[in-house]
Design an enzyme around this catalytic site. Structure first.
Site, short mmCIF file in Angstrom:
data_model
loop_
_atom_site.label_atom_id
_atom_site.label_comp_id
_atom_site.label_asym_id
_atom_site.label_seq_id
_atom_site.Cartn_x
_atom_site.Cartn_y
_atom_site.Cartn_z
N VAL A 63 0.88 -1.17 0.00
CA VAL A 63 0.00 0.00 0.00
C VAL A 63 0.91 1.22 0.00
O VAL A 63 1.78 1.35 0.87
CB VAL A 63 -0.93 0.01 1.23
CG1 VAL A 63 -1.89 1.18 1.15
CG2 VAL A 63 -1.70 -1.31 1.35
N HIS A 120 10.13 5.96 -2.20
CA HIS A 120 8.67 6.03 -2.24
C HIS A 120 8.14 5.05 -1.19
O HIS A 120 8.22 3.84 -1.36
CB HIS A 120 8.13 5.67 -3.63
CG HIS A 120 6.71 6.06 -3.85
ND1 HIS A 120 6.31 6.74 -4.97
CD2 HIS A 120 5.59 5.89 -3.11
CE1 HIS A 120 5.00 6.95 -4.92
NE2 HIS A 120 4.54 6.42 -3.78
N LEU A 121 7.61 5.60 -0.11
CA LEU A 121 7.09 4.77 0.98
C LEU A 121 6.09 3.74 0.49
O LEU A 121 5.32 4.01 -0.44
CB LEU A 121 6.32 5.65 1.97
CG LEU A 121 7.09 6.58 2.86
CD1 LEU A 121 6.12 7.46 3.62
CD2 LEU A 121 7.98 5.81 3.81
N HIS A 122 6.09 2.59 1.13
CA HIS A 122 5.08 1.58 0.87
C HIS A 122 5.05 0.61 2.04
O HIS A 122 6.07 0.27 2.61
CB HIS A 122 5.32 0.86 -0.45
CG HIS A 122 6.69 0.27 -0.59
ND1 HIS A 122 7.81 1.04 -0.87
CD2 HIS A 122 7.13 -1.00 -0.49
CE1 HIS A 122 8.87 0.26 -0.94
NE2 HIS A 122 8.48 -0.98 -0.70
N GLU A 123 3.83 0.22 2.40
CA GLU A 123 3.63 -0.73 3.49
C GLU A 123 3.34 -2.11 2.92
O GLU A 123 2.55 -2.24 2.00
CB GLU A 123 2.46 -0.26 4.36
CG GLU A 123 2.24 -1.12 5.58
CD GLU A 123 1.19 -0.55 6.52
OE1 GLU A 123 1.30 -0.81 7.72
OE2 GLU A 123 0.27 0.15 6.05
#
Length: 163
Positions: A63, A120-123
């Protein structure tokens, strides 16, 4: 004739690894990819859900904010709330499609922490099953994923929770 157990030329998404210019999350967020190529499962207002090209297990979701942001503290409140909500909905969707026993959910913040795309952040949302760690990754450095990513994407899109 001996047939190889793993044929990398048959897995298009692995063959294309590293050939893409720019940020893969920004490319997916833009909607510029043909729908047949995109790994996006769901798009929200400020964030989206996509499959990991190199999954730890079947259904391994990520996400990410739609905006290119690399620091967790730089998310605005709407982005942070939507990422959390989409993570929860992703877990619900994975439960309905794959019935996992548990989940690993988390962030790899920075390259040293395991973030291969740290800018780019992502979980990550990784479904887990009792006994899913076997000899293949330990002895042969091979991960077994029994379903093509595009089939996984389609199944999860069809089962995506509405609320």
């Amino acid at each position: 004739m001996t047939r190889p157990i793993w044929a990398p030329w048959r897995l298009e998404y692995i063959g294309e690894a590293g050939t893409q210019d720019g940020c893969v999350f920004c490319l997916e967020a833009s909607g510029e990819l043909d729908d047949a190529e995109s790994l996006v499962v769901h798009r929200g207002t400020h964030a989206f859900v996509l499959l990991n090209k190199f999954p730890y297990s079947s259904g391994h979701l990520m996400v990410a904010p739609s905006r290119h942001v690399g620091e967790l503290g730089d998310l605005d409140p709407d982005e942070a709330a939507e990422i959390h909500a989409l993570t929860t909905r992703g877990i619900d969707g994975l439960r309905s499609v794959y019935a996992p026993d548990a989940f690993n959910v988390g962030w790899n913040l920075g390259q040293v922490a395991g973030g291969s795309i740290a800018s780019h952040l992502h979980e990550h949302v990784v479904p887990r099953w009792s006994g899913d760690t076997n000899f293949m990754p330990v002895l042969a450095d091979i991960k077994v994923v029994p379903e093509h990513l595009l089939a996984t994407r389609d199944r999860l899109r069809d089962a995506w929770p509405d609320s």
